[in-house]
Scaffold this motif. Structure first.
Motif, PDB file in Angstrom:
ATOM      1  N   LEU A 108      10.416   4.023   2.224  1.00 21.64           N
ATOM      2  CA  LEU A 108      10.784   2.874   1.410  1.00 21.64           C
ATOM      3  C   LEU A 108      12.230   3.027   0.957  1.00 21.64           C
ATOM      4  O   LEU A 108      12.672   4.115   0.599  1.00 21.64           O
ATOM      5  CB  LEU A 108       9.867   2.793   0.182  1.00 21.64           C
ATOM      6  N   LYS A 109      12.967   1.931   0.980  1.00 27.12           N
ATOM      7  CA  LYS A 109      14.379   1.992   0.634  1.00 27.12           C
ATOM      8  C   LYS A 109      14.573   2.226  -0.859  1.00 27.12           C
ATOM      9  O   LYS A 109      15.191   3.173  -1.285  1.00 27.12           O
ATOM     10  CB  LYS A 109      15.091   0.720   1.052  1.00 27.12           C
ATOM     11  N   LYS A 110      14.046   1.323  -1.659  1.00 26.00           N
ATOM     12  CA  LYS A 110      14.240   1.428  -3.097  1.00 26.00           C
ATOM     13  C   LYS A 110      13.105   0.679  -3.784  1.00 26.00           C
ATOM     14  O   LYS A 110      12.739  -0.410  -3.365  1.00 26.00           O
ATOM     15  CB  LYS A 110      15.568   0.792  -3.476  1.00 26.00           C
ATOM     16  N   ILE A 111      12.556   1.289  -4.797  1.00 26.39           N
ATOM     17  CA  ILE A 111      11.480   0.641  -5.529  1.00 26.39           C
ATOM     18  C   ILE A 111      12.025   0.251  -6.905  1.00 26.39           C
ATOM     19  O   ILE A 111      12.461   1.104  -7.669  1.00 26.39           O
ATOM     20  CB  ILE A 111      10.253   1.570  -5.678  1.00 26.39           C
ATOM     21  N   ASN A 112      12.008  -1.027  -7.191  1.00 23.85           N
ATOM     22  CA  ASN A 112      12.494  -1.530  -8.483  1.00 23.85           C
ATOM     23  C   ASN A 112      11.325  -1.966  -9.338  1.00 23.85           C
ATOM     24  O   ASN A 112      10.917  -3.116  -9.306  1.00 23.85           O
ATOM     25  CB  ASN A 112      13.459  -2.699  -8.273  1.00 23.85           C
ATOM     26  N   TYR A 113      10.769  -1.054 -10.093  1.00 28.74           N
ATOM     27  CA  TYR A 113       9.676  -1.396 -10.987  1.00 28.74           C
ATOM     28  C   TYR A 113       9.987  -0.903 -12.370  1.00 28.74           C
ATOM     29  O   TYR A 113      10.651  -0.032 -12.643  1.00 28.74           O
ATOM     30  CB  TYR A 113       8.351  -0.778 -10.524  1.00 28.74           C
ATOM     31  N   GLU A 138       3.679   6.011  -5.471  1.00 31.81           N
ATOM     32  CA  GLU A 138       3.591   6.216  -6.913  1.00 31.81           C
ATOM     33  C   GLU A 138       2.452   7.144  -7.314  1.00 31.81           C
ATOM     34  O   GLU A 138       2.576   7.894  -8.286  1.00 31.81           O
ATOM     35  CB  GLU A 138       3.426   4.876  -7.619  1.00 31.81           C
ATOM     36  N   LYS A 139       1.338   7.126  -6.585  1.00 34.74           N
ATOM     37  CA  LYS A 139       0.154   7.884  -6.991  1.00 34.74           C
ATOM     38  C   LYS A 139       0.037   9.253  -6.325  1.00 34.74           C
ATOM     39  O   LYS A 139      -0.304  10.229  -6.985  1.00 34.74           O
ATOM     40  CB  LYS A 139      -1.125   7.082  -6.699  1.00 34.74           C
ATOM     41  N   LEU A 194       0.827  -1.206   0.000  1.00 31.72           N
ATOM     42  CA  LEU A 194       0.000   0.000   0.000  1.00 31.72           C
ATOM     43  C   LEU A 194       0.863   1.258   0.000  1.00 31.72           C
ATOM     44  O   LEU A 194       0.531   2.247  -0.657  1.00 31.72           O
ATOM     45  CB  LEU A 194      -0.938  -0.001   1.214  1.00 31.72           C
ATOM     46  N   LEU A 195       1.978   1.227   0.732  1.00 32.20           N
ATOM     47  CA  LEU A 195       2.886   2.382   0.742  1.00 32.20           C
ATOM     48  C   LEU A 195       3.508   2.607  -0.634  1.00 32.20           C
ATOM     49  O   LEU A 195       3.676   3.750  -1.072  1.00 32.20           O
ATOM     50  CB  LEU A 195       3.975   2.199   1.795  1.00 32.20           C
ATOM     51  N   ILE A 196       3.851   1.530  -1.331  1.00 31.95           N
ATOM     52  CA  ILE A 196       4.411   1.659  -2.688  1.00 31.95           C
ATOM     53  C   ILE A 196       3.374   2.293  -3.611  1.00 31.95           C
ATOM     54  O   ILE A 196       3.689   3.196  -4.393  1.00 31.95           O
ATOM     55  CB  ILE A 196       4.876   0.287  -3.220  1.00 31.95           C
ATOM     56  N   TYR A 197       2.132   1.835  -3.503  1.00 32.57           N
ATOM     57  CA  TYR A 197       1.060   2.408  -4.328  1.00 32.57           C
ATOM     58  C   TYR A 197       0.890   3.895  -4.032  1.00 32.57           C
ATOM     59  O   TYR A 197       0.797   4.715  -4.945  1.00 32.57           O
ATOM     60  CB  TYR A 197      -0.253   1.666  -4.064  1.00 32.57           C
ATOM     61  N   TYR A 201       1.933  10.449   0.775  1.00 28.31           N
ATOM     62  CA  TYR A 201       2.875   9.452   1.278  1.00 28.31           C
ATOM     63  C   TYR A 201       3.836  10.088   2.282  1.00 28.31           C
ATOM     64  O   TYR A 201       4.080   9.549   3.358  1.00 28.31           O
ATOM     65  CB  TYR A 201       3.640   8.838   0.111  1.00 28.31           C
ATOM     66  N   GLN A 202       4.379  11.258   1.929  1.00 28.86           N
ATOM     67  CA  GLN A 202       5.318  11.937   2.818  1.00 28.86           C
ATOM     68  C   GLN A 202       4.653  12.319   4.136  1.00 28.86           C
ATOM     69  O   GLN A 202       5.232  12.123   5.208  1.00 28.86           O
ATOM     70  CB  GLN A 202       5.870  13.192   2.146  1.00 28.86           C
ATOM     71  N   ASN A 203       3.451  12.867   4.071  1.00 31.15           N
ATOM     72  CA  ASN A 203       2.742  13.272   5.286  1.00 31.15           C
ATOM     73  C   ASN A 203       2.433  12.069   6.171  1.00 31.15           C
ATOM     74  O   ASN A 203       2.582  12.133   7.395  1.00 31.15           O
ATOM     75  CB  ASN A 203       1.447  14.007   4.934  1.00 31.15           C
ATOM     76  N   LEU A 204       2.018  10.981   5.565  1.00 31.27           N
ATOM     77  CA  LEU A 204       1.638   9.790   6.320  1.00 31.27           C
ATOM     78  C   LEU A 204       2.846   9.151   7.007  1.00 31.27           C
ATOM     79  O   LEU A 204       2.772   8.780   8.175  1.00 31.27           O
ATOM     80  CB  LEU A 204       0.961   8.775   5.399  1.00 31.27           C
ATOM     81  N   THR A 205       3.957   9.039   6.296  1.00 32.66           N
ATOM     82  CA  THR A 205       5.143   8.443   6.912  1.00 32.66           C
ATOM     83  C   THR A 205       5.670   9.307   8.046  1.00 32.66           C
ATOM     84  O   THR A 205       6.139   8.785   9.055  1.00 32.66           O
ATOM     85  CB  THR A 205       6.267   8.213   5.872  1.00 32.66           C
ATOM     86  N   LYS A 206       5.556  10.611   7.894  1.00 37.18           N
ATOM     87  CA  LYS A 206       6.001  11.508   8.962  1.00 37.18           C
ATOM     88  C   LYS A 206       5.072  11.408  10.177  1.00 37.18           C
ATOM     89  O   LYS A 206       5.524  11.328  11.313  1.00 37.18           O
ATOM     90  CB  LYS A 206       6.019  12.956   8.465  1.00 37.18           C
ATOM     91  N   GLU A 207       3.774  11.364   9.934  1.00 36.69           N
ATOM     92  CA  GLU A 207       2.793  11.311  11.019  1.00 36.69           C
ATOM     93  C   GLU A 207       2.860  10.002  11.805  1.00 36.69           C
ATOM     94  O   GLU A 207       2.777   9.998  13.028  1.00 36.69           O
ATOM     95  CB  GLU A 207       1.382  11.491  10.453  1.00 36.69           C
ATOM     96  N   LEU A 208       3.027   8.880  11.092  1.00 32.36           N
ATOM     97  CA  LEU A 208       3.036   7.579  11.754  1.00 32.36           C
ATOM     98  C   LEU A 208       4.422   7.145  12.218  1.00 32.36           C
ATOM     99  O   LEU A 208       4.544   6.162  12.942  1.00 32.36           O
ATOM    100  CB  LEU A 208       2.460   6.508  10.810  1.00 32.36           C
TER     101      LEU A 208
END
Length: 79
Positions: free
Chosen positions: A74-79, A56-57, A50-53, A62-69
């Motif tokens: 994520l280290k590295k996304i290989n897609y 990307e979207k 869910l964090l990867i999604y 994503y930044q706000n959520l990771t800071k709040e929680l």
């Protein structure tokens, strides 16, 4: 908590993080509870997907959520 819809990605990540915290506390007391350990791994995998999604979207969300929680980014996304 976030003022989002119940089924939104952000609220799902919030709920999964809450479950991770509770299971981590449980496993500190019951170190040999391997079924709970497996459940924790599954929850962590789902939260990561869910964090990867979200990364990307909606990057700002994503930044706000990771800071709040207090979640590591994520280290590295290989897609």
């Amino acid at each position: 908590m976030l003022k989002k819809k119940e089924g939104s990605i952000e609220s799902q990540i919030y709920r999964l993080t809450d479950r991770v915290i509770k299971l981590t506390y449980h496993l500190k007391k019951n170190g040999k509870d391997y079924s709970s350990q497996r459940g924790l791994w599954k929850i962590l995998g789902k939260r990561k997907r869910l964090l990867i999604y979200l990364f990307e979207k909606k990057f700002t969300s994503y930044q706000n959520l990771t800071k709040e929680l207090g979640i590591r980014r994520l280290k590295k996304i290989n897609y």
